[in-house]
Structures are given as C-alpha cells and as structure tokens.
Design an enzyme around this catalytic site. Structure first.
Site, PDB file in Angstrom:
ATOM      1  N   TRP B 357     -16.860 -36.749 -13.724  1.00 56.79           N
ATOM      2  CA  TRP B 357     -17.773 -37.813 -14.176  1.00 56.79           C
ATOM      3  C   TRP B 357     -17.005 -38.973 -14.791  1.00 56.79           C
ATOM      4  O   TRP B 357     -17.565 -40.031 -15.049  1.00 56.79           O
ATOM      5  CB  TRP B 357     -18.833 -37.255 -15.130  1.00 56.79           C
ATOM      6  CG  TRP B 357     -18.330 -36.840 -16.487  1.00 56.79           C
ATOM      7  CD1 TRP B 357     -17.517 -35.781 -16.754  1.00 56.79           C
ATOM      8  CD2 TRP B 357     -18.595 -37.461 -17.752  1.00 56.79           C
ATOM      9  NE1 TRP B 357     -17.258 -35.697 -18.102  1.00 56.79           N
ATOM     10  CE2 TRP B 357     -17.913 -36.710 -18.745  1.00 56.79           C
ATOM     11  CE3 TRP B 357     -19.336 -38.564 -18.150  1.00 56.79           C
ATOM     12  CZ2 TRP B 357     -17.949 -37.036 -20.093  1.00 56.79           C
ATOM     13  CZ3 TRP B 357     -19.381 -38.886 -19.508  1.00 56.79           C
ATOM     14  CH2 TRP B 357     -18.683 -38.124 -20.468  1.00 56.79           C
ATOM     15  N   ASP B 358     -15.709 -38.784 -15.013  1.00 52.19           N
ATOM     16  CA  ASP B 358     -14.845 -39.880 -15.467  1.00 52.19           C
ATOM     17  C   ASP B 358     -15.056 -41.125 -14.606  1.00 52.19           C
ATOM     18  O   ASP B 358     -15.014 -42.261 -15.100  1.00 52.19           O
ATOM     19  CB  ASP B 358     -13.366 -39.499 -15.315  1.00 52.19           C
ATOM     20  CG  ASP B 358     -12.972 -38.232 -16.039  1.00 52.19           C
ATOM     21  OD1 ASP B 358     -13.856 -37.401 -16.301  1.00 52.19           O
ATOM     22  OD2 ASP B 358     -11.777 -38.065 -16.305  1.00 52.19           O
ATOM     23  N   GLU B 488     -16.978 -30.609 -25.343  1.00 56.60           N
ATOM     24  CA  GLU B 488     -16.867 -29.259 -24.767  1.00 56.60           C
ATOM     25  C   GLU B 488     -16.488 -28.217 -25.817  1.00 56.60           C
ATOM     26  O   GLU B 488     -16.272 -27.058 -25.472  1.00 56.60           O
ATOM     27  CB  GLU B 488     -15.862 -29.266 -23.605  1.00 56.60           C
ATOM     28  CG  GLU B 488     -16.387 -30.053 -22.412  1.00 56.60           C
ATOM     29  CD  GLU B 488     -15.328 -30.296 -21.348  1.00 56.60           C
ATOM     30  OE1 GLU B 488     -14.137 -30.341 -21.703  1.00 56.60           O
ATOM     31  OE2 GLU B 488     -15.707 -30.467 -20.166  1.00 56.60           O
ATOM     32  N   LYS B 601     -14.720 -32.682 -29.666  1.00 57.31           N
ATOM     33  CA  LYS B 601     -13.596 -33.004 -28.777  1.00 57.31           C
ATOM     34  C   LYS B 601     -13.610 -34.472 -28.374  1.00 57.31           C
ATOM     35  O   LYS B 601     -12.590 -35.137 -28.371  1.00 57.31           O
ATOM     36  CB  LYS B 601     -13.703 -32.117 -27.537  1.00 57.31           C
ATOM     37  CG  LYS B 601     -12.545 -32.247 -26.575  1.00 57.31           C
ATOM     38  CD  LYS B 601     -12.784 -31.378 -25.335  1.00 57.31           C
ATOM     39  CE  LYS B 601     -11.657 -31.480 -24.342  1.00 57.31           C
ATOM     40  NZ  LYS B 601     -12.006 -30.869 -23.045  1.00 57.31           N
ATOM     41  N   GLN B 602     -14.761 -34.943 -27.980  1.00 55.68           N
ATOM     42  CA  GLN B 602     -14.877 -36.341 -27.564  1.00 55.68           C
ATOM     43  C   GLN B 602     -16.305 -36.784 -27.798  1.00 55.68           C
ATOM     44  O   GLN B 602     -17.196 -35.964 -28.002  1.00 55.68           O
ATOM     45  CB  GLN B 602     -14.494 -36.496 -26.100  1.00 55.68           C
ATOM     46  CG  GLN B 602     -15.492 -35.913 -25.109  1.00 55.68           C
ATOM     47  CD  GLN B 602     -15.024 -36.017 -23.675  1.00 55.68           C
ATOM     48  OE1 GLN B 602     -14.404 -35.116 -23.150  1.00 55.68           O
ATOM     49  NE2 GLN B 602     -15.331 -37.127 -23.033  1.00 55.68           N
TER      50      GLN B 602
END
Lengths: 770, 770
Positions: B357-358, B488, B601-602
C-alpha cells in the site's frame, strides 16, 4: 462414522482386511507400556501406504523450527518424538516371493487388541502369487512388567503343500520422521553385532546424542519341536538380521518367537547400553513368551482393578471408555519423572509427542482416580524439574525476578511452539500447572509435596501473573492484555475471563500454599522462600492487591461472565444454525472468518466454571452454560468432556450423554478423519472424567470430595472404581440407586449426595433414587 | 550514523575503498530505468561478501511459501523479484592474475553516482599481486531513453609497464536469489549463441515461464584507436562470453565498451526474443556510448525540470531529497501499467520486490507532483487490472458478491503474504487503493478515469467494507472486528479508528464517484454498474446506513480519536522515556512485550488525520498529534514523514524538521543498519511529501489546492517544482516570503495562503512573511 471395528466390551476387533483402513488400524491397535510404544504395523514387509512408528519415551529430537515471519521471543527448535528402531520386523519369503499383504490375496483376516492384557494378535490366510497358501498368526506385546522388553510370536502354517520359507527377523534404525521439517535423518548408527539367532544394534540421535540400543533373540519350532537352523547373518551400520531357510510340511506350523529389548541412554550409561540390551533380550528368551505374557497380564490386572469402568446396556460406550483407560495406561505409568503424556502418546508423530497443558487439565485427574498417588506426583515433579526452563521462557519474553511461564509445548521444559498468539499469549496453561498442585493435594492429602517442589512452582507462576497484568488508569483496575484463552478461535484478546480468573486464583493459592507449607515445616518453608529471594510482605501484598482489583469482565444484565473484551459485540448465532456442510468450521472457513465469528473451539469461560465450580451457584452455572455451549463447535477433542460434566452438574443428563458420545469414541469412530495420524490420548482422559465427574458426580467443596451420581437413560447401569486417598472405592449406579463399596485400602471420608460418610474396607453405602 | 559518503548537492560520492562498505554501496549506487535495475556491483570478479543483483521489472517467481502453522486462507506462494542475468560482467586477467578488488591493493578509489544523468562511475588505482599496476575507470548507465539498453565503458591504463590483459565480457544466467525459501534455482537456460564480439543468451523462469534474453556487443580501443581482436568464444547453457588477449603498453589505455540489451517476454513474443535482443545490442553499438548517454541525459533533464527540489544552506538535506527523487524515478517511470514500485525497487531482494500500500499512500502523491498524469494513472490502472484477483482474494476469506480485497503484498494481484494478522487483518490497504483514485482525480481533474476502471475498483472495495463490518446489538452500531491498523504493533484489534474511518470514507466516496461518473456519461456508468450486478438502491442504501452508524472510537474527555478498543487501558509512557539501549524495540523486545506496550510503529490515527485533514479542526489535529506522536517509535521507514507533515501543519516547524531528518537520509546515513539489503524506495516518496506537503504546506480543501509554505530555521531557502494539473509551478521559499512561478503549461487556479489565485505561464505570485 467409520466404524469398521466390532463393538466388544473388552477388545478392539477388526475383521476382514481393507487396505484403506490400514493406517487407521496402525494407530488404533497401537501397544505401549510407558517406556516404549509401537504402532500396529505388520511384522513382515508392507508396500502400501503405512506409517511405521516405534517410539521410545523421552527420546526426542530438537528439529529446526519452520516459521514464515520471525517474531522476537520465538524458540529456535521444535522438539519432536523420534521414530525409533523398527524392532518388530520379520521379513518373510515364500518360495522366493516376499510376503506383503498389499500384494497377495488375504482372507479370514482378524486383528484383535485385548484391553485386559494388552496383547495384539492378528490372523490371516494368505495366497501368494506363486500359489502357495499359508495361515499367518502373530501376537505381540510390550511388557508392562519389563518395560524394555517386547515379544512376538509369529506363526506360519503351510496349508496345501509344503512351503519353502525364508524368515528374516531384523532390527532397523534407518527410519525417518514423516514430520521432519527439513527432511533430515535424525539417527546415526553406532554399533552392530550379529550372531546366530541374535543381534544387537545401537544408534545415536543427532544434536542431543540420545542413544538407543535394541537386541533380539529368537526361537524356532516346527510342529511344536525346536528347530535348529544355521542363519545367514546380515550386519550393516543401521540394520542387523538373521536369514533362515526352513521347509514347512503341509499342515505343519513354524513358530518364530522374537524377544526384543529396547534400551535408551535415559536409563543406562551409554557404554553399557549394547551389552545390557543383549543381556535383556537373552534373559527374555530364557523366561519365554508365555511366562513373559503372564507377568505382563498380572500388571494389567492390577491396573484394571484400580480403575475399571463398567457400563451395562451400551456396549459401544463400554468399549469406548475401556479403550480410553487402556490407552492412557499404555502411554504413561508414572515410573519416570522425566516422562509425560504426549497428545498422541506412542501412536503417531503429530504434535511432536510433547507435553501440553492437557496433562494437568485432563490427564492428572485420571491418574489420580485410577492409579497410586506416585503416578500423579511424577507429573508434578516433571514440571518442578522444568521450573528453571520455565523461568528462562518467561525471561525471553521480558519477565524477570523468577517469574515462570510454563511452555505451551515442550519436551525438556523449553518452549517449542511458534505461533505468537499461542506461544506468547495462551498463558492460561500456567494456571493449569498450579491448579494441578492443588488438585493433587486435595485428592491425596500429600501436602508434603509443597516442600518438595510445590512452593517453588507456585511462587514462580504467581510471580509471572503479577508481572503479566498492568494497572489501567482508565478502568482503575488491573487488566490483562494480549491473551488467548483455551478457545483458540479468539486470539490476542484483552481480559479473557478464564485466564484472569485462574491468574487470580494462582496468586491467592500461592499464598495459601506458603501458609500450609509453613504449618508443616516453618524452617524448611523459610529456606525455600529465602532461596527464591521471596519478599514475603511485598510480594504477597502485591498479589492480594492484584486479586482485589483484577478486572473480570461480567455482563450484569445477562448474568454471565464475558469470555473476553468485545465478545458481546459479536453476532451471536447458535452453532446449530451453521450449515452442516460448513462444519467443522476449521476445515471450511478462513481463519479471518473464524476469528471474527462467535464460535468457540472449546470450553473457555466454561473451563473456569468447571475448574472452580464451588465458587459459583447453580444459576451462574446454568446461565453461562446456556449462553456459551450453543456457541461452541467442539473442534478440539478436549471440548465435549468439560461440557458433558457441566451438563450433568446442572441436571441435563441427556445433553451430558450426547456430549459424552462425542468424546468417548472419538478415535474408534474416527470423528475427525485423522485417526491414522495417531490417537487423541489426552482427550481420552476427558472421557474418563465425563463418567466419573460428570455422570458420577464426583466434585469438591474445599477438601471434601462429593459423589452425586446420576444414570443416563441410555444405560442400564454403570460402575467405576475410584482411587481416593488410601482407598479404592467402587461406585455402582443402577436405576434403583447408588452403591459405594470400599474395595481396599484405609478408611476414607467423603460425601454421598448431602450426607457425610466414612467407609472402611468392605464397607458399603446405598443411596436410593426413589 | 554511518556516513562514509561525501555530502554533495547532486551526487553520491564514495572516496576510498573499504570492503565493509561494499554491500551498502552496492545498494546505494544502484541504477535503474523502470524497466531494469542493477546494484552497483563491480564489472570484474569480486570474491568478498557481495550481493550481485540485476532485476528486470515484472519478472518474478512464485516461490513456495514457508509458514510454521497453516491457516485457512493463506496463499500457497510468495512472489518475489527475480535476480536476473548478470549483464555487467567483465572478467579481467592481468598477466594471468584475476583482477579482484578483494585481493589486490586498491588506492585512489572514487565512486560517484550523478543524479542529473544517472551515470555511475568508478575509478581506482590497483596494484596486482604480481606487481602490475593499473588504473581502472568504469562508467555505466541503463538508458532512460532506451529502457532495454545498458552501456558500460571500462578503461584500463597500464601504469608502470606494459600489461598483458585478458578481458572476458560475459552474460551469466546462473544466478540465484539469496532469499529463495528452499534454496532452489529459478532459471533454466534456453538458447546461447556466441560470435566474435557478440553474444546472446536467453533463459526461462520455472513455473511461470517468463523469458529473458540478453545480448552484448563490444568495442575495443587502445590509445584511442580501434583494436582488432580475435576472441575465443565460450558458450554454455547459462553463460556466454568472449575472451580477448591484449597487450597494453605503459601509459596507454585500453577501453572496452560493452553494449547490452536485456529484453523480456513481457514486451516481446518469446520466439522473437533472442533476435530482438541481438538487434538492440547491435543498434546500441552503432549509436555509440556518448550518443546513448546524451539521449539518456536529456530524459533525465526533463524529469528534473518537472520535479526538482532545491534546498539552500543544508547540503545534506539537499543531497537526501535529490537522492530520493532520483531513486524514485529510477524505479518507476509509468510507462507500463503492469509494473509497480517495490519497497526496495531494483536495489535488493527483500520484501520480494512486490507491491504494497506504500504505492498508493506514499508514492502516488510524488508521481502526481513530479510527473505527467499518465504516470500516476498507470498506478491506478495496475490496481484496476488486479481487480479480479482482489475479488478472488476476498472470496478466499469468505466474502462474496464482488467484494474486493486488495492484497498486502503482491506481484500479480494475488496475495502473497502469510501472517494472518497482516494478510487477513491489515485491510486498511483497501482504503488506500480507493483514496488513490480520489487523490488522482482532485490533482489531475481527470474524472474520466472513473469510467475506465475507477468505478469498478471503488464498488469492489465498498462492497468489501460493507461485508466486513457487522451490527453489534450491544452497541447499537456497526463495528469492525479483527483488524490491524498501519501500526503493526497492535494486532487483531477491534474498531481501529483509522481503518473504520477510511472504510466509511470509501463507502461514501464510492457513492459520490458513481454520481460524478453518471454526470459525465450516464449510459456508460449504467453499463458498468449493470455489469457489476449493482443494486443501486439496496447497496447505496446500505452503504449510507453503515456510514451513519459505524462505531468510531473517540475519547470525549481527552478530545482524541482512540486508536482501537482497549488502547486507553494501556500503560501510556512516552517513548522518550525508553532506555536508548532498548531502541529500536523491535530488535530488543519480545513480540509479546511490543504488542502489550503502548508504542506505535507508524502513524495510525495520525495517518487518518493526515489523509482526511480537512475533516478536522486545528484543535483536533493538535490534540491527536500531542497524544500519539510521543508514543510513536517510528520503526517503519514510512512513519516520520507523516508526522513531519502534521507537525508542520500545526506550526511545529522545528519538530517537523527533526522528523524530516529521520526520513530524508534514512538510507544515505543507514539509520537502521540494513541498507546493504536494498534501499527504502517507497519511503523516499515520504521525504518528498515532507517537503512539499509539510514545509511547502500543500493541502486540499475539496477540489482546491492550497499552498501555505513555511521555512525551517535550518534552511536559508528552498524551492520545489510541482506538477499541478496542466502546469508546472515553482515554489520558492526564503526568509522573506514565498514566490510561486508558473514555469510551463496551462493556467491553473489554487490558493496561496488564504487568497485564491490563478496563474498562467510566466506568472509570478509573491507572499511576504513579514
């Protein structure tokens, strides 16, 4: 159902040879004696699909693990039971043609396994391609009296005309595990020696250097008279044999009796192994087949006397329960504290032959009720010996100060399993290990065990729970995040009621146990706690504080405990409404769908209601049963029994019976089409529990054991033996009522329905249903 | 930081040869042209640790997957980018000694990669063991003008005395993927032909039968004059070469110019492949190295004109951003709708070179802002072509009626990834695919795309969400269970705010898009919907109903959105308090500990706040940023950029700059000690976004683009080009203010700060900061 087996009260009987049933029968007719086990493979060659399996208890292999994506904390190895030496092998040639039941004409095939004496026998009439006809009869057993000895009596009768036979009894170490992760061989040959009518062979396992030696001797008779032969000897690094030629006149019988010893370095110094193996085989031959069989039968008779269950009016139920008891005794005898009960025992490779929480939650009650206390105590000692590894397992996950996390799957105490949602999260197993100590104590009154390992185990477990919870500011309570309950169809949930409940119980019981131990021996208890660096005030204070403030999700409105956060947000549709074509869901649905569904694999909240029954009133039991059982798909072999027991407890005897049937003949009827891979040994203990704790109504209030039997309408009567404290009780239940007879041992107190009783040897109690 | 590279505004420069940096440089100095890519391996042999990598876009291998425990729904194969023909190889012997920089004395080593013209060059002085000294100079590029062509100019100058050289230009297909799951070879040789100064070689991939052919021609000059040679030819099934002997007098230079073509069956009929490859190599030789390089440079000049970013006063920041832009253009050109942007581009094997999905969330905005619209549109078409597979992916999980779930990782549309918590649960990716359509439309105004794939994709995605939620009686709302958000470090959670928010947006936008399409072409829209079996009233009604009742967790008290159920029950301790020795936590903590921690994580909630910025007021942005950013450990390369943009948006320019530095030089400074495995191509787009959307303040209100630039205090000035609709704008920011210049293209309207503007070619706007 795939019942190609005949119903029989005391036997498995297979009549007629169907190759498609072969692997199933190989598992079902397995024999074992706690030290070793053997699938019911044929002695002679078989070229069709077969899983040859021979296992030596405690000899395992740390196979390199296989994962998709590595997670920190995973173990590097997956220990698995090792397929070991093929000791049963007898190759047979008839006029130069190899005897192979996959390639010849077979008639009058009968295979039997007698539960009373654990004797496997087989008969068949065979017509070879070359026209020769013979009658074949083989019997074998692995001795319960001499655990390292197996014996085979192998008969061939020439039917129409005389037969020129070549017989080759052998030992073969060139065996592989079918479930090897990387197709590697695990054995390396060491020594091989062959002589006339004798051979010995040893091998070592790679990595851990277990050594196993096997030896054979054999005798031959023709028409009842000893036959002198001059065998050709074969000696290779992994294979030894004798080749014998014999002429068998028409109508006459040749008998080859093979005496085998299988020894491992768990019990012998490696340097003496070969010699010992040879001596034991030689000794077995001196004793002879019949005498070996007699002493073997005696041991089995003792086992049945302690723990038989008799059911009248339902031969399939009778067969199922006796088969369960039989297989459990074949798997574990309690002689060796290093051993445990693999989910498939000695009957297959799946699940690695390792130890699961099944042992504490299901098997321990069985051995408590059917064997001397030392058998159950060995199971506790096993975990005590693994305590250091349990502390290491916890440390790998970030716990400290002596917190112990017992593994989900293990051979030597190290965790083997690699699914984060199980390995790291299905931590209720830790509670089962603690509960086993409690269960053992109340059943045997052997509180001294607390001073001999119990306290250390309980403190290690309590420390784990105390670190595993955390304080939620938001809720003003301790919470437990990221767990998987016994219902593995929910992963990584918060506040699983069962896990939190048993955690709280562990924290409480660890404290009580310290007090009990102190009462027995204050000094020794202090020594133990000092060694553990135990901060009595601080740690016990924190345990109490956690117990007092641990979040246990409940639904006040419905009056039930909530399996885990979010469960009541699901679409709740009874499992009965699922299309039959979609059952079992674990074979038909994606994991995504299963996880998001409301369906429960096995008892979860109800596992807690079962274990801690006395904490709940009847209304609570009923409401939780009525809410959760309809959502349960029973896709673990461990599921139906707990539900059967609870159903019985709340007076739903028909429901209890329906659920009992799902467990007691699981393997005999091959419900899940997988018996070929091995039996569900640990769930067989659940069948026993269903009868004794379910219909038999055996339960506890504190230290008091209570019996409140009921009779399923499908049965005329049933009776079970129960080893309870120093006594053996026999409980007989008929339509008229209950009789409890003290068969042997010292006086014991218990309650029969609502009346406290004390019975001495020969004493009998009656309770009428009318 | 491991900066062995020199700061430079337009180049990577490595000075001095350190073997330990070799694999890093192999990744960092990679060249590519969208069709093929090549790590910066040496042409000659190298015996030290190296990862030789040559990749042809779209040629992949479905490697057998590896999992620990199978879950229903898992794909059988993991597609990975294939290490392909080694086409750069030139083996060099000097007086019989093999030239190998790992075994000789190297001095004056300089390696450069020029971003303007994508030319890789290398120089060194070498002393062989045999005492010979030579100067080596190599240049190469893969042509942006002729994607199937690579050219190498390889010079050797004899330094002290004349050299007897053996040169062996070759092609080699005997290459392996280092990340092969089962150590299998993926290529099989097909044809090989060798002549004098030419060779051609082809191979096919196992399983999918991709075919690749490569051919070379070469020229030799000595001291500037053509050298006639009579090569020895070598022809094997996977290897072809010419061996040439040449005497190079002291002080003279031998130049070998190798022209290579690499063609695949994606672009050519298999039967013509060999011939075409040969012809292209021949043609390239005719054109010559310098002319090929000129046309290549021209193409690059166009790319820089469309999308350069200039930073003054911060050469490392300048180098980082140009390097990012450069590598993105090397990876993807938008020429081929079958291609996409692997997280490591053509620079390594990890992550299989597959699509994530980047692409939609990070790369699409970059290509929209720096390239012709057709480039971004190809990325949409790629997903449209995978729609059937996306519907199959969803069906495998139990969805139906055209619901589409785009894969987490894919090469051909099929899901490749096997971690249930990602594969089945990290479904927000589906939202990113829909958002990309919206983003493309508002940026380009090319609404016609809806009729050429957009509607089908949006309806498939909306149908998925409509089935993925379920009604909770308990809450009286739709809920979404069992998801993993972009963070994640939380798995299998309920009601992840971001996922639910984007799901709701998809349901809403699919409806709007249908209306837009109808407005453009009612008939065609109807046809599309009919083909989809679309129940306009029923489905759109249900979508609206879901949107109106979807549970979006919010904390009214704190005024924030809740990442997922249970998040606020965690222990919330800022990441800044973590001991540095425990960072990154994914290398130091068990997965169990990570999951139960509060660390992010992000961007997760903040990913939604970023994407749907206009839905929130400044207070909401601030509160969510202040709550979540301190808990974020930025352990994904995709994390800092989104935070940097949001920090800029709420006026925290210093924070934005700090976070920008974590992304823009991630690979150049090898923050994570892993650049040797390949570059973080997709996160390079995040660096671009940080400048343009962050400092540059480019944002949206409906269809209106707004620019609100700010200047980080560390910079004197910066300027970026922005392809916007038909125009190229140049935005320059200094301490004094902002200048927007219309560089080329048609008139465009946008807002500069709070004033609506329209600019035509040559037009300039000013905004003063004072």
């Amino acid at each position: 159902m795939h019942s190609y087996l005949e119903p029989h009260e005391w036997k498995l009987v297979e009549r007629g040879f169907e190759a498609e049933n072969l692997e199933r029968s190989e598992a079902l007719f397995s024999i074992g004696n706690g030290h070793m086990g053997q699938r019911a493979n044929f002695e002679e060659d078989y070229s069709g699909p077969t899983l040859r399996g021979s296992y030596v208890a405690g000899v395992y292999y740390p196979d390199k693990t296989r994962v998709g994506w590595w997670k920190n904390g995973y173990p590097e190895y997956f220990a698995k039971v090792l397929n070991s030496v093929n000791w049963i092998g007898i190759r047979v040639g008839v006029h130069g043609e190899n005897l192979d039941l996959n390639r010849v004409e077979v008639s009058d095939f009968v295979r039997e396994l007698d539960f009373r004496d654990a004797l496997l026998s087989r008969q068949a009439v065979v017509r070879m391609h070359n026209g020769s006809r013979l009658s074949l009869s083989a019997k074998r057993f692995v001795s319960m009296a001499r655990p390292e000895i197996g014996a085979i009596e192998y008969r061939i009768t020439a039917l129409d005309r005389s037969l020129n036979l070549e017989l080759e009894p052998y030992l073969d170490f060139d065996v592989r595990n079918k479930d090897s992760n990387y197709d590697e061989g695990f054995w390396e040959g060491l020594d091989a020696q062959v002589g006339s009518q004798k051979a010995v062979l040893s091998a070592r396992t790679r990595k851990l250097d277990f050594r196993v030696a096997a030896a054979f001797r054999f005798d031959l008779t023709l028409d009842g008279k000893p036959l002198t032969v001059y065998p050709e000897t074969v000696q290779q690094s992994m294979y030894v044999s004798n080749r014998i030629q014999a002429e068998v006149p028409a109508g006459k019988t040749l008998i080859l009796t093979k005496y085998v010893s299988v020894l491992s370095s768990l019990d012998h110094a490696p340097e003496t192994l070969l010699k010992q193996a040879d001596e034991r085989a030689s000794e077995a031959r001196r004793v002879g087949f019949e005498a070996l069989l007699e002493e073997h039968k005696d041991r089995w008779a003792q086992k049945w006397e302690l723990g038989d269950i008799r059911i009248e009016g339902d031969v399939k139920a009778q067969q199922g329960i006796r088969y369960s008891i039989f297989q459990l005794h074949q798997t574990y005898t309690g002689e060796d504290e290093r051993l445990n009960i693999g989910p498939k025992g000695f009957t297959g490779e799946k699940y690695g032959g390792s130890t699961y929480w099944d042992t504490e939650a299901y098997c321990l009650p069985f051995y408590l009720g059917t064997a001397e206390p030392k058998v159950a105590r060995q199971l506790l000692t096993y975990r005590f010996k693994h305590l250091t590894k349990a502390i290491e397992n916890a440390a790998k996950l970030g716990f400290h100060r002596g917190a112990a996390l017992y593994p989900m799957v293990t051979m030597n105490g190290e965790e083997c399993h690699n699914e984060w949602e199980i390995t790291f999260e299905e931590i209720h197993r830790n509670g089962a290990v603690a509960f086993a100590v409690y269960n053992y104590l109340r059943h045997t009154q052997d509180s001294a065990y607390l001073l001999e390992g119990g306290i250390e185990v309980l403190v290690g477990i309590a420390r784990f729970w105390a670190q595993r919870v955390h304080w939620s500011e938001k809720r003003g309570a301790f919470v437990m995040h990221g767990v998987t309950g016994p219902n593995e169809y929910e992963n990584n949930v918060n506040n699983n009621w069962y896990t939190s409940y048993i955690a709280c119980w562990c924290l409480h019981y660890a404290g009580s146990a310290i007090d009990i131990a102190s009462g027995l021996d204050t000094r020794k208890t202090q020594d133990i706690l000092e060694k553990l660096g135990f901060d009595a005030a601080g740690e016990r204070g924190r345990w109490k504080h956690i117990c007092a403030h641990l979040w246990l999700p409940e639904d006040a409105e419905g009056g039930i405990f909530i399996q885990n956060e979010g469960f009541l947000d699901k679409e709740l549709i009874p499992a009965a409404q699922l299309p039959p074509a979609e059952r079992p869901i674990n074979q038909h649905w994606s994991w995504d769908r299963i996880l998001r569904s409301c369906y429960i694999k096995q008892a979860d909240v109800l596992q807690g209601v079962y274990l801690f029954e006395e904490d709940f009133d009847r209304g609570q039991m009923e409401r939780n049963f009525d809410f959760y059982e309809p959502l349960t798909v029973h896709e673990s072999s461990l599921s139906p029994c707990v539900h059967s027991i609870l159903a019985a407890r709340i007076g739903r005897i028909d429901k209890a019976y329906e659920l009992y049937l799902r467990t007691a003949r699981l393997d005999l009827d091959d419900y899940n089409h997988e018996v070929a891979e091995g039996l569900h040994i640990t769930s067989m203990a659940g069948s026993w529990m269903s009868v004794v704790q379910g219909f038999g109504g055996m339960r506890w209030e504190g230290a008091d054991m209570i019996l409140e039997p009921a009779l399923p309408s499908a049965w005329k009567a049933y009776a079970f033996h129960l080893k309870f404290r120093s006594a053996v009780l026999e409980v007989s239940v008929t339509q008229a009522g209950v009789e409890v007879r003290h068969r042997s041992g010292g006086a014991v107190a218990f309650r029969l329905f609502d009346r406290a009783q004390t019975l001495e040897t020969g004493g009998v109690l009656h309770h009428s249903f009318t």
